[in-house]
Design an enzyme around this catalytic site. Sequence first.
Site, short mmCIF file in Angstrom:
data_model
loop_
_atom_site.label_atom_id
_atom_site.label_comp_id
_atom_site.label_asym_id
_atom_site.label_seq_id
_atom_site.Cartn_x
_atom_site.Cartn_y
_atom_site.Cartn_z
N GLY A 1 6.09 -5.71 -1.14
CA GLY A 1 4.76 -5.53 -1.74
C GLY A 1 4.30 -4.07 -1.73
O GLY A 1 4.68 -3.29 -0.87
N SER A 2 3.45 -3.77 -2.73
CA SER A 2 3.02 -2.37 -2.90
C SER A 2 2.16 -1.88 -1.74
O SER A 2 2.04 -0.68 -1.53
CB SER A 2 2.26 -2.23 -4.22
N CYS B 1 2.63 -3.17 1.45
CA CYS B 1 3.30 -3.66 2.67
C CYS B 1 3.91 -2.53 3.47
O CYS B 1 4.48 -1.60 2.90
CB CYS B 1 4.46 -4.58 2.32
N GLY C 1 5.91 -10.19 -4.61
CA GLY C 1 5.75 -8.80 -4.20
C GLY C 1 6.72 -7.83 -4.86
O GLY C 1 7.82 -8.20 -5.29
N GLY C 2 6.25 -6.59 -4.97
CA GLY C 2 7.12 -5.52 -5.46
C GLY C 2 7.21 -5.41 -6.97
O GLY C 2 7.96 -4.58 -7.48
N GLY D 1 0.28 -9.12 -6.83
CA GLY D 1 -0.98 -8.70 -6.22
C GLY D 1 -1.48 -7.43 -6.90
O GLY D 1 -2.46 -7.44 -7.64
N TYR E 1 -7.84 -2.24 -2.82
CA TYR E 1 -6.71 -3.18 -2.72
C TYR E 1 -6.11 -3.00 -1.34
O TYR E 1 -5.71 -1.89 -0.98
CB TYR E 1 -5.67 -2.88 -3.82
N MET F 1 -2.84 -7.85 3.37
CA MET F 1 -3.44 -8.85 4.26
C MET F 1 -3.04 -8.57 5.71
O MET F 1 -3.60 -9.15 6.63
CB MET F 1 -2.99 -10.26 3.85
N GLY F 2 -2.07 -7.67 5.89
CA GLY F 2 -1.68 -7.27 7.25
C GLY F 2 -2.30 -5.94 7.65
O GLY F 2 -1.92 -5.36 8.67
N ARG G 1 -1.54 -14.84 9.88
CA ARG G 1 -0.44 -14.72 8.92
C ARG G 1 0.67 -13.82 9.47
O ARG G 1 1.83 -13.93 9.14
CB ARG G 1 -1.03 -14.12 7.64
P1 XMP Z 1 2.39 -6.50 -4.76
O1 XMP Z 1 3.60 -5.61 -4.79
O2 XMP Z 1 2.30 -7.41 -5.94
O3 XMP Z 1 2.61 -7.42 -3.47
O4 XMP Z 1 1.15 -5.70 -4.56
C1 XMP Z 1 1.76 -8.47 -3.14
C2 XMP Z 1 2.38 -9.30 -2.04
O5 XMP Z 1 2.53 -8.53 -0.83
C3 XMP Z 1 2.47 -9.40 0.30
N1 XMP Z 1 1.49 -8.84 1.24
C4 XMP Z 1 1.82 -8.12 2.33
N2 XMP Z 1 3.02 -7.84 2.89
N3 XMP Z 1 1.93 -6.58 4.57
C5 XMP Z 1 3.07 -7.09 4.02
O6 XMP Z 1 4.15 -6.82 4.55
C6 XMP Z 1 0.69 -6.83 4.08
O7 XMP Z 1 -0.32 -6.36 4.58
C7 XMP Z 1 0.64 -7.64 2.90
N4 XMP Z 1 -0.40 -8.13 2.16
C8 XMP Z 1 0.17 -8.84 1.16
C9 XMP Z 1 2.07 -10.77 -0.18
O8 XMP Z 1 3.22 -11.57 -0.21
C10 XMP Z 1 1.53 -10.47 -1.58
O9 XMP Z 1 1.62 -11.57 -2.46
#
Ligand code: XMP
Length: 522
Positions: free
Chosen positions: A342-343, A345, A379-380, A400, A424, A427-428, A440
Amino acid sequence: MENATLSANLDELFYQPADRFFTSRSHVGLTFDDVTLATQYTEILPKDPHLDIRLADGLTLHIPVISSDMDTVTESRMAIAMALNGGLGLIHYNSSPREQLSEVTRVKNHVHGLIQDPITVSPEQSIGDVIEMITKRKFAFSTFPVVDGTDRLTGLLPGHVVKQRYAKRTVAEALTPRGQVHTIKQAELGADPIARADKFFTDHPGIHKLIVVDGQDRLKGLFTMSDIERISFERSAALKPARDSQFRLLCGAALAPVKQPDGSLDREKYLGQVGHLVDRGVDVVAVSTAHGHSVGVGEMVRAIRGAFPKLPIIAGNVTTAGGVDYLADAGANIIKVGQGPGSICTTRIVAGVGIPQLTALYVAARAAAEKKVAIVADGGITKSGDIVKALTLAQAVVCGGLFAGCPEAPGQIMEINGKVYKQYRGMGSVSAMKAGSAARYGHGAEISKKVAAEGVEALKEVSGSVDSVLAQLIGGIRSGMGYLGARTLEELRAKARYIQVTQAGQREAAPHDIIEVKTGNV
Ligand code: XMP
């Protein structure tokens, strides 16, 4: 004939199907930009492909795109926009269980074109007050239903009397009285409220507003002719909203692994919330965690499956075949794949774990096919080409960042140096975990300094609406399918042939050695 064989052999040697391509690279983790797809003979134009995808019994989307269950991405506005475009939104759980239920209810009760909470005015207000409200809140309209203290309709304040010259008069003096206002009972809207409203406007020339009331004459909504005309146009443009069997928009909701003070899962609480969500009409629940191949997630999925045998369940996240088997055996229908792409993450940096997304998707897809479950790539994804590549292995994608800048995403808009942004956050990230998502990532509700955040807080430049972002993404998916000669997403998976690209190849793939200019506006 010999030439044809030689060509076929050459293509087969260089452009390999998933099994051969990924298994021969089992020593390396590949992601979207590491790979490109070979084009195939085609008779398919971009307008031809069907993007319908069945993710589970009773859960079919018309586009393979899901908005992420993040508190800066999906609440009811985003979920409504996603479903209207044929996709799905997963309502996040960084809110009280009650707030999550009302978000789901808003989506399930949404009637496209019916404004369910119209702005109202009261008979005692002055026209001057109304003008001030319009200016302050930047409304682009000036006609308002007039209601008394119990929400009963007392009239309609038409735009042509909302003028400075009448500023001192009260709304009661200027309104069109109740008896002359066109209304329809909520119960008479039927299965296709848009068609009903459309017919009303045709039958009543010159009337542009139709008010919906309940049996006690309380205001329940408002149709405007311009909205209805826009929707009728969209319908003819073959936009197909994702709906349930009762013609309501589809909606998903994420579930927190709620814990008791001793650290064990609070089964009663999460099953209770699932029960309420099901009563409100939720179509799918998502047990969303950073590590789905874990005892707590397995326990939760098993308990939900036991209590709700027919409810589609998404569970994750995993990146291993073992993880897919585990969640499928527990009862999940759809497995979320992605750890760290994820962007926002930082899991890979902080914990040193996670697998580049395309390799993870291949491994998960093989296991999912054995278990007859679907996988979604989470993600990604930063561009439509990534989605095409993901869809060669997964049934749908979860995004996301691509939607976080849309006006439909929750969050304040802020201006920095003349540019507008929206928040933006992962969630972590510390702030999101404090707001509720700590479980989570395997933490308790108290976030101390010892807890390592696995996400960052960021800004996204404000983008166009979900409709416009999705139009571009879907256009890209259609082009990709056209290039591969794929009429359906199943054919796309079957026809995909991959080749790895070098860094020089990646540079070649993006615009280079030019100065880009934009002249045409679509
Ligand atoms: P994109 O790349 O679409 O990713 O912005 C969204 C997805 O990232 C995950 N997600 C996280 N993964 N730490 C992580 O390692 C975080 O804080 C976090 N928040 C979200 C999640 O699967 C989401 O759909």
